[in-house]
Design an enzyme around this catalytic site. Structure first.
Site, PDB file in Angstrom:
ATOM      1  N   HIS A   1     -22.544 -18.686  23.352  1.00 17.25           N
ATOM      2  CA  HIS A   1     -21.508 -17.643  23.327  1.00 17.25           C
ATOM      3  C   HIS A   1     -20.970 -17.455  21.920  1.00 17.25           C
ATOM      4  O   HIS A   1     -20.732 -18.420  21.207  1.00 17.25           O
ATOM      5  CB  HIS A   1     -20.344 -18.040  24.249  1.00 17.25           C
ATOM      6  CG  HIS A   1     -20.662 -17.897  25.697  1.00 17.25           C
ATOM      7  ND1 HIS A   1     -19.702 -17.930  26.678  1.00 17.25           N
ATOM      8  CD2 HIS A   1     -21.846 -17.711  26.341  1.00 17.25           C
ATOM      9  CE1 HIS A   1     -20.272 -17.770  27.854  1.00 17.25           C
ATOM     10  NE2 HIS A   1     -21.565 -17.650  27.687  1.00 17.25           N
TER      11      HIS A   1
ATOM     12  N   TYR B   1     -11.723 -23.617  17.786  1.00 17.32           N
ATOM     13  CA  TYR B   1     -12.410 -23.543  19.074  1.00 17.32           C
ATOM     14  C   TYR B   1     -13.891 -23.929  18.933  1.00 17.32           C
ATOM     15  O   TYR B   1     -14.408 -24.718  19.729  1.00 17.32           O
ATOM     16  CB  TYR B   1     -12.281 -22.137  19.675  1.00 17.32           C
ATOM     17  CG  TYR B   1     -12.681 -22.085  21.128  1.00 17.32           C
ATOM     18  CD1 TYR B   1     -11.765 -22.367  22.137  1.00 17.32           C
ATOM     19  CD2 TYR B   1     -13.987 -21.792  21.497  1.00 17.32           C
ATOM     20  CE1 TYR B   1     -12.141 -22.342  23.469  1.00 17.32           C
ATOM     21  CE2 TYR B   1     -14.375 -21.771  22.825  1.00 17.32           C
ATOM     22  CZ  TYR B   1     -13.444 -22.044  23.806  1.00 17.32           C
ATOM     23  OH  TYR B   1     -13.815 -22.038  25.127  1.00 17.32           O
TER      24      TYR B   1
ATOM     25  N   LYS C   1     -11.871 -29.512  24.319  1.00 20.91           N
ATOM     26  CA  LYS C   1     -12.151 -30.451  23.240  1.00 20.91           C
ATOM     27  C   LYS C   1     -12.531 -31.875  23.672  1.00 20.91           C
ATOM     28  O   LYS C   1     -13.089 -32.634  22.868  1.00 20.91           O
ATOM     29  CB  LYS C   1     -10.912 -30.561  22.321  1.00 20.91           C
ATOM     30  CG  LYS C   1     -10.698 -29.342  21.451  1.00 20.91           C
ATOM     31  CD  LYS C   1     -11.686 -29.306  20.308  1.00 20.91           C
ATOM     32  CE  LYS C   1     -11.746 -27.971  19.613  1.00 20.91           C
ATOM     33  NZ  LYS C   1     -12.894 -27.147  20.021  1.00 20.91           N
TER      34      LYS C   1
ATOM     35  N   TYR D   1      -9.744 -16.362  28.977  1.00 20.21           N
ATOM     36  CA  TYR D   1      -8.508 -17.146  29.075  1.00 20.21           C
ATOM     37  C   TYR D   1      -7.378 -16.154  29.332  1.00 20.21           C
ATOM     38  O   TYR D   1      -7.108 -15.289  28.507  1.00 20.21           O
ATOM     39  CB  TYR D   1      -8.235 -17.893  27.767  1.00 20.21           C
ATOM     40  CG  TYR D   1      -9.162 -19.056  27.495  1.00 20.21           C
ATOM     41  CD1 TYR D   1     -10.438 -18.864  26.975  1.00 20.21           C
ATOM     42  CD2 TYR D   1      -8.750 -20.371  27.753  1.00 20.21           C
ATOM     43  CE1 TYR D   1     -11.281 -19.927  26.714  1.00 20.21           C
ATOM     44  CE2 TYR D   1      -9.588 -21.446  27.490  1.00 20.21           C
ATOM     45  CZ  TYR D   1     -10.852 -21.224  26.979  1.00 20.21           C
ATOM     46  OH  TYR D   1     -11.679 -22.293  26.719  1.00 20.21           O
TER      47      TYR D   1
ATOM     48  N   PRO E   1      -7.350 -29.568  28.981  1.00 17.42           N
ATOM     49  CA  PRO E   1      -8.659 -28.930  28.814  1.00 17.42           C
ATOM     50  C   PRO E   1      -8.636 -27.517  28.222  1.00 17.42           C
ATOM     51  O   PRO E   1      -9.708 -26.945  27.970  1.00 17.42           O
ATOM     52  CB  PRO E   1      -9.242 -28.922  30.229  1.00 17.42           C
ATOM     53  CG  PRO E   1      -8.087 -29.093  31.134  1.00 17.42           C
ATOM     54  CD  PRO E   1      -7.035 -29.832  30.393  1.00 17.42           C
TER      55      PRO E   1
HETATM   56  P1  RFL Z   1     -15.553 -40.376  31.006  1.00 15.60           P
HETATM   57  O1  RFL Z   1     -16.421 -39.174  31.176  1.00 15.60           O
HETATM   58  O2  RFL Z   1     -14.313 -40.459  31.792  1.00 15.60           O
HETATM   59  O3  RFL Z   1     -16.468 -41.638  31.280  1.00 15.60           O
HETATM   60  C1  RFL Z   1     -15.939 -42.936  31.428  1.00 15.60           C
HETATM   61  C2  RFL Z   1     -16.869 -43.743  32.302  1.00 15.60           C
HETATM   62  O4  RFL Z   1     -16.383 -45.083  32.427  1.00 15.60           O
HETATM   63  C3  RFL Z   1     -16.462 -45.485  33.769  1.00 15.60           C
HETATM   64  N1  RFL Z   1     -15.488 -46.560  34.000  1.00 15.60           N
HETATM   65  C4  RFL Z   1     -15.817 -47.864  34.129  1.00 15.60           C
HETATM   66  N2  RFL Z   1     -16.995 -48.500  34.062  1.00 15.60           N
HETATM   67  C5  RFL Z   1     -17.006 -49.846  34.216  1.00 15.60           C
HETATM   68  N3  RFL Z   1     -15.871 -50.574  34.443  1.00 15.60           N
HETATM   69  C6  RFL Z   1     -14.656 -49.961  34.499  1.00 15.60           C
HETATM   70  N4  RFL Z   1     -13.556 -50.678  34.706  1.00 15.60           N
HETATM   71  C7  RFL Z   1     -14.594 -48.560  34.331  1.00 15.60           C
HETATM   72  N5  RFL Z   1     -13.593 -47.645  34.330  1.00 15.60           N
HETATM   73  C8  RFL Z   1     -14.148 -46.457  34.131  1.00 15.60           C
HETATM   74  C9  RFL Z   1     -16.182 -44.221  34.552  1.00 15.60           C
HETATM   75  O5  RFL Z   1     -16.664 -44.291  35.896  1.00 15.60           O
HETATM   76  C10 RFL Z   1     -16.926 -43.190  33.711  1.00 15.60           C
HETATM   77  O6  RFL Z   1     -18.270 -43.044  34.119  1.00 15.60           O
HETATM   78  O7  RFL Z   1     -15.123 -40.566  29.470  1.00 15.60           O
HETATM   79  P2  RFL Z   1     -15.900 -40.188  28.127  1.00 15.60           P
HETATM   80  O8  RFL Z   1     -17.312 -40.681  28.158  1.00 15.60           O
HETATM   81  O9  RFL Z   1     -14.998 -40.598  27.046  1.00 15.60           O
HETATM   82  O10 RFL Z   1     -16.019 -38.592  28.133  1.00 15.60           O
HETATM   83  C11 RFL Z   1     -14.876 -37.790  28.035  1.00 15.60           C
HETATM   84  C12 RFL Z   1     -15.064 -36.501  28.833  1.00 15.60           C
HETATM   85  O11 RFL Z   1     -15.499 -36.812  30.138  1.00 15.60           O
HETATM   86  C13 RFL Z   1     -13.781 -35.672  28.902  1.00 15.60           C
HETATM   87  O12 RFL Z   1     -13.105 -35.701  27.673  1.00 15.60           O
HETATM   88  C14 RFL Z   1     -14.057 -34.194  29.249  1.00 15.60           C
HETATM   89  O13 RFL Z   1     -14.571 -34.077  30.543  1.00 15.60           O
HETATM   90  C15 RFL Z   1     -12.772 -33.383  29.120  1.00 15.60           C
HETATM   91  N6  RFL Z   1     -12.952 -31.994  29.524  1.00 15.60           N
HETATM   92  C16 RFL Z   1     -13.513 -31.067  28.674  1.00 15.60           C
HETATM   93  N7  RFL Z   1     -13.977 -31.446  27.465  1.00 15.60           N
HETATM   94  C17 RFL Z   1     -14.615 -30.542  26.665  1.00 15.60           C
HETATM   95  O14 RFL Z   1     -15.019 -30.896  25.547  1.00 15.60           O
HETATM   96  N8  RFL Z   1     -14.807 -29.224  27.036  1.00 15.60           N
HETATM   97  C18 RFL Z   1     -14.381 -28.780  28.224  1.00 15.60           C
HETATM   98  O15 RFL Z   1     -14.630 -27.615  28.534  1.00 15.60           O
HETATM   99  C19 RFL Z   1     -13.671 -29.687  29.087  1.00 15.60           C
HETATM  100  N9  RFL Z   1     -13.227 -29.288  30.280  1.00 15.60           N
HETATM  101  C20 RFL Z   1     -12.559 -31.578  30.797  1.00 15.60           C
HETATM  102  C21 RFL Z   1     -12.710 -30.203  31.145  1.00 15.60           C
HETATM  103  C22 RFL Z   1     -12.061 -32.477  31.730  1.00 15.60           C
HETATM  104  C23 RFL Z   1     -11.706 -32.043  32.966  1.00 15.60           C
HETATM  105  N10 RFL Z   1     -11.257 -33.026  33.872  1.00 15.60           N
HETATM  106  C24 RFL Z   1     -11.677 -33.096  35.220  1.00 15.60           C
HETATM  107  C25 RFL Z   1     -10.554 -34.183  33.375  1.00 15.60           C
HETATM  108  C26 RFL Z   1     -12.334 -29.752  32.367  1.00 15.60           C
HETATM  109  C27 RFL Z   1     -11.803 -30.656  33.287  1.00 15.60           C
HETATM  110  C28 RFL Z   1     -11.370 -30.096  34.601  1.00 15.60           C
HETATM  111  C1  PHB Z   2     -15.357 -25.273  31.793  1.00 15.39           C
HETATM  112  O1  PHB Z   2     -16.272 -24.430  31.843  1.00 15.39           O
HETATM  113  O2  PHB Z   2     -15.331 -26.227  32.576  1.00 15.39           O
HETATM  114  C2  PHB Z   2     -14.283 -25.125  30.803  1.00 15.39           C
HETATM  115  C3  PHB Z   2     -14.365 -24.121  29.853  1.00 15.39           C
HETATM  116  C4  PHB Z   2     -13.345 -23.983  28.914  1.00 15.39           C
HETATM  117  C5  PHB Z   2     -12.259 -24.825  28.949  1.00 15.39           C
HETATM  118  C6  PHB Z   2     -12.176 -25.829  29.897  1.00 15.39           C
HETATM  119  C7  PHB Z   2     -13.194 -25.988  30.838  1.00 15.39           C
HETATM  120  O3  PHB Z   2     -11.258 -24.652  28.043  1.00 15.39           O
END
Ligand code: RFL
Ligand code: PHB
Length: 385
Positions: A72, A380, A292, A196, A288
């Site tokens: 994009h 961004y 980032k 957004y 989110p």
């Molecule tokens: P994770 O992905 O949470 O992985 C951590 C792993 O550790 C495991 N764990 C354990 N394992 C062993 N022993 C324990 N005691 C443990 N405790 C936990 C867990 O099961 C898991 O598998 O962390 P990591 O690797 O640092 O990655 C970070 C990302 O997952 C997170 O920052 C993003 O998902 C945030 N996020 C977004 N980030 C973006 O860059 N772009 C996005 O568009 C974006 N959208 C989002 C998001 C996060 C969201 N949620 C649900 C929090 C949208 C949403 C809705």
């Molecule tokens: C997503 O597609 O999950 C998404 C996109 C943009 C955001 C957060 C989540 O800012």
């Protein structure tokens, strides 16, 4: 058992670290609490910065992303009855984002680790860290893993950060008075780019995963329960918020996944203690809105890989000692950007008329001044690594 780097968590941070270390000839074992199936299905982020894409391609795990990811060159900000495009191609030439699900990145990384004979253990119970100051080791399910260094990649609710003695870390935190309700739906996106939207009823985001799968988020009260949000209500609310400009019609379809995510900003400083190094959500969380979180996790892991490479190659701890300081510069830029995007686009119950006018004034500024729009665009797509 012995390895060079014991990694807790098989999210994007832990898996990518294990893979990058493998490419430098450094051994690691990944310990994950959940099942492989669970981590491969967990629906989360979708927006990859250019630096994240480049990292995955250089590491040889970007083939499917390059085929299936959607590149994009802009996003839309929608408010006050009209839409405004932020054109990346004009404001930050040569830089774009790629829409590709986090769980697809996770699947690709797990496949690459297993194909290379990597040691990734799922459904591991009671992981604990010991002797962080000198000769660290991990215990889990009655076993012991000795290592030179431990990487805490276990997310916000993991055990790594809480294992650091009290008083060693400083926490910086902000909670927001709302949550995001997210859905994945079997329907073609109604727009080519992300939208957004700020409305008086709250924020909404139109994102996507593929030409046939769309992703949406709604600002909801912090204590919202899915029971209160049957599918019809979600679509009605998405329609009301997103169809706030003339001529836009939202296509609807079968909802295949639903979840509520609290919104939080959090940083733990420093991101290290003794031989334990925190990476990704274990050390910091962003709301989110700026997309980032995953990208920060990847940036941390790049810094940690170089530091560990120097350490295992020469014995020098110079880069390891500076790990936290090197990461935190980027972390705080992303913290500010994510907080700023969040406050710009959500409605706050506490907002008085004055606060709303300020929000609208800033939106007008960002969508009319090239300087202001460039600030949004360069953050961004991601500051250079
Ligand atoms: P994770 O992905 O949470 O992985 C951590 C792993 O550790 C495991 N764990 C354990 N394992 C062993 N022993 C324990 N005691 C443990 N405790 C936990 C867990 O099961 C898991 O598998 O962390 P990591 O690797 O640092 O990655 C970070 C990302 O997952 C997170 O920052 C993003 O998902 C945030 N996020 C977004 N980030 C973006 O860059 N772009 C996005 O568009 C974006 N959208 C989002 C998001 C996060 C969201 N949620 C649900 C929090 C949208 C949403 C809705
Ligand atoms: C997503 O597609 O999950 C998404 C996109 C943009 C955001 C957060 C989540 O800012």
């Amino acid at each position: 058992m012995r390895t060079q780097v014991g990694i807790i968590g098989a999210g994007p941070a832990g898996l990518l670290l294990s893979h990058l270390l493998h490419l430098r000839g450094i051994s690691s074992v990944v310990l994950e609490r959940r099942s492989r199936d669970y981590v491969e299905r967990r629906v989360r982020a979708g927006v990859l910065e250019q630096g994240t894409v480049d990292t995955l391609v250089e590491a040889g795990v970007g083939d499917r992303m390059m085929r299936e990811g959607l590149v994009h060159h802009g996003i839309e900000l929608r408010y006050g009855g009209s839409g405004h495009r932020i054109p990346f191609e004009k404001l930050v030439p040569g830089r774009s984002i790629t829409v590709y699900g986090q769980q697809e990145v996770v699947k690709d990384l797990i496949a690459a680790r297993l194909e290379a004979g990597g040691d990734v253990r799922f459904e591991v119970e009671d992981v604990a860290v010991h002797s962080l100051e000198a000769e660290p080791y991990l215990t889990f399910g009655g076993e012991r893993l000795d290592c030179d260094v431990i990487a805490g990649c276990d997310g916000f609710h993991g055990i790594s950060r809480p294992s650091i003695p009290e008083g060693e870390l400083t926490f910086f935190e902000r909670e927001y008075p709302f949550a995001w309700l997210g859905i994945l739906a079997r329907v073609a996106p109604s727009s080519e780019e992300l939208i957004y939207t700020r409305t008086e009823r709250g924020f909404a985001l139109h994102s996507m995963r593929s030409p046939t799968i769309s992703r949406f988020y709604l600002q909801v009260p912090p204590d919202a329960s899915l029971d209160d949000w049957p599918d019809e209500r979600i679509w009605a609310e998405l329609r009301t918020r997103l169809e706030s400009v003339p001529g836009f019609t939202l296509s609807t379809g079968e909802i295949v996944e639903k979840g509520v995510t609290p919104m939080r900003s959090f940083v733990a400083e420093p991101m290290q203690y003794g031989r334990l190094y925190l990476a990704g959500d274990a050390a910091h969380i962003v709301p989110p809105t700026g997309a980032k979180g995953l990208n920060l996790a990847v940036a941390d892991v790049r810094v940690l890989t170089d530091a560990l490479d120097l350490f295992f190659g020469t014995g020098s701890t110079e880069l390891l000692d500076g790990y936290s300081a090197a990461c935190l510069k980027r972390v705080w830029r992303a913290q500010h950007f994510s907080w700023w995007m969040t406050t710009l686009l959500h409605t706050f119950e506490s907002d008085d008329a004055y606060g709303r006018r300020l929000q609208l004034s800033y939106l007008d500024y960002v969508t009319s001044s090239e300087a202001a729009a460039t600030t949004l665009a360069e953050n961004y797509v991601g500051m250079p690594l």
